[in-house]
Write an enzyme that holds these catalytic residues in place. Structure first.
Site, short mmCIF file in Angstrom:
data_model
loop_
_atom_site.label_atom_id
_atom_site.label_comp_id
_atom_site.label_asym_id
_atom_site.label_seq_id
_atom_site.Cartn_x
_atom_site.Cartn_y
_atom_site.Cartn_z
N ARG A 82 26.08 69.05 12.67
CA ARG A 82 26.25 69.72 13.95
C ARG A 82 25.84 71.18 13.84
O ARG A 82 25.26 71.75 14.78
CB ARG A 82 27.70 69.58 14.41
CG ARG A 82 27.92 70.03 15.85
CD ARG A 82 29.28 69.59 16.37
NE ARG A 82 30.37 70.21 15.64
CZ ARG A 82 31.65 69.88 15.78
NH1 ARG A 82 32.01 68.94 16.64
NH2 ARG A 82 32.58 70.49 15.08
N LYS A 184 28.05 74.36 19.04
CA LYS A 184 29.25 75.15 18.75
C LYS A 184 28.84 76.61 18.55
O LYS A 184 28.65 77.07 17.43
CB LYS A 184 29.95 74.58 17.51
CG LYS A 184 31.46 74.59 17.65
CD LYS A 184 32.14 73.73 16.63
CE LYS A 184 33.63 73.99 16.63
NZ LYS A 184 34.32 73.50 17.82
N GLU A 220 35.09 68.64 29.75
CA GLU A 220 36.04 68.82 28.64
C GLU A 220 36.86 70.07 28.88
O GLU A 220 36.75 70.70 29.93
CB GLU A 220 35.30 68.87 27.30
CG GLU A 220 34.36 70.05 27.14
CD GLU A 220 33.85 70.20 25.69
OE1 GLU A 220 34.65 70.06 24.75
OE2 GLU A 220 32.66 70.46 25.53
#
Ligand SMILES: *Cc1c(COP(=O)(O)O)cnc(C)c1O
Length: 343
Positions: A82, A184, A220
């Site tokens: 990620r 992220k 989310e």
């Protein structure tokens, strides 16, 4: 050297400076060999890219002690991958996945006296971070970067059991359609701070963000993915039309556990806010809490109350939580490759 003398159950979730960190610098088109260092401070130019154009991404994972005394981490390969994806989206150099795992191993091993003992509920939080240190004034990617991993012990997320929380439907957006919501990056958090401070002032634990384009679909929260259980006991996992949900490793693990270990039906699909009132249970998932149960959503004054109520986790989410934490702690057999021992 022995374990640090900390009151493990009461250390909370804040930075405690540990002994060692891992640092590698990128210059002239390549990463250096990297090293473990004791220096917790970073000295860089006032013109460093991270300070002006927010070229930064990070990861979060945990190391902990299992019942048989091993120090392990959970699926660090997915964090490594990620971070590569985050870096690519921000035009940053990619830190090789095998080196990421090696760096996690080195920094946890160096700080093993800081890894909380089994049964304390505490864990060693691992924070990999990468940022632009090179000079930029015109808007462009920098040419120098630092990759760093530090660790800090954190207390048990739920003290005295997981109590359901109340969340609100936010009027702010977390991420633009096809923007950076799926990586992220610190920049996603900078713009969520006003929204979370406002929500806290109003008495809510978290914000539920809807899709920014139409404000009709559930996406989310600020730092956790969402799961629901419907009236048939199916696990329902919101999908995004505009790729703006962060691919949570906890959520992906829960989906696997539901399908392959608990034999549940799973639907990963678009979820409209207007259908949420038909669901029985809701949870927020991420590394820190694994799953936080949600008792109620406040949608502009209108309450959506889940059947599981405000006293305890709903039965299905509890089963998922216990199975996944059982796998993490070595009580339930783990799927191949999930538990990474630090030797
Ligand atoms: C980190 C994060 C999550 C949770 O991801 P995990 O890999 O499960 O820890 C969810 N949403 C956002 C926005 C995040 O930054």
């Amino acid at each position: 050297m022995g374990k640090k003398e900390l009151d493990w159950a009461n250390i909370g979730f804040s930075y405690i400076k540990t002994d060692y960190r891992y640092v590698s610098n990128y210059k002239d088109g390549k990463w250096d060999d990297g090293e473990i260092t004791t220096d917790a401070n970073i000295v860089m130019s006032e013109d460093a890219g991270v300070l002006h154009y927010a070229q930064e991404c990070f990861e979060g994972l945990k190391a902990y002690t299992t019942e048989d005394g091993k120090i392990v981490t959970f699926r660090p390969d997915l964090n490594a991958k990620r971070m590569v994806d985050s870096a690519a989206r921000l035009e940053m150099p990619q830190f090789p996945e095998d080196r990421f795992i090696d760096a996690v191993e080195k920094v946890v091993k160096a700080n093993q006296d800081w890894v909380p003992p089994f049964g304390s509920g505490a864990t060693l939080y691992i924070r990999p971070v990468m940022f632009a240190t090179g000079n930029v004034i015109g808007v462009k990617p920098a040419d120098e970067y630092q990759f760093r991993i530090f660790v800090t012990p954190v207390g048990p997320y739920f003290k005295g059991g997981a109590k359901p929380i109340v969340v609100k439907i936010s009027d702010f957006d977390r991420a633009a359609p096809h923007g950076t919501g799926n990586i992220k990056a610190g920049l996603n958090y900078a713009m969520s701070l006003h929204a979370i401070v406002t929500a806290h002032e109003e008495g809510f634990a978290e914000n539920v963000y809807l899709d920014a384009a139409t404000r009709t679909y559930i996406e989310e929260t600020g730092g956790a993915n969402i799961i629901f259980v419907d009236e048939n006991g199916t696990l329902v996992v919101p999908k995004s039309h505009s790729d703006s949900i962060l691919p949570s490793i906890t959520r992906r693990s829960i989906v696997y556990v539901a399908e392959n270990i608990l034999g549940m039906k799973v639907e990963e699909r678009y979820v409209k806010l207007e259908e949420v009132s038909s669901f029985k249970e809701m949870g927020l998932c991420g590394t820190a809490a694994v799953i936080s149960p949600v008792g109620k959503i406040n949608d502009h004054g209108k309450e959506i109350c889940f059947a599981s109520g405000m006293d305890e986790m709903g039965p299905t989410i509890k089963k998922l939580y216990e199975t996944l934490t059982g796998i993490q702690m070595g009580k339930v057999e783990a799927p191949a490759g999930w538990i990474h021992e630090i030797k």
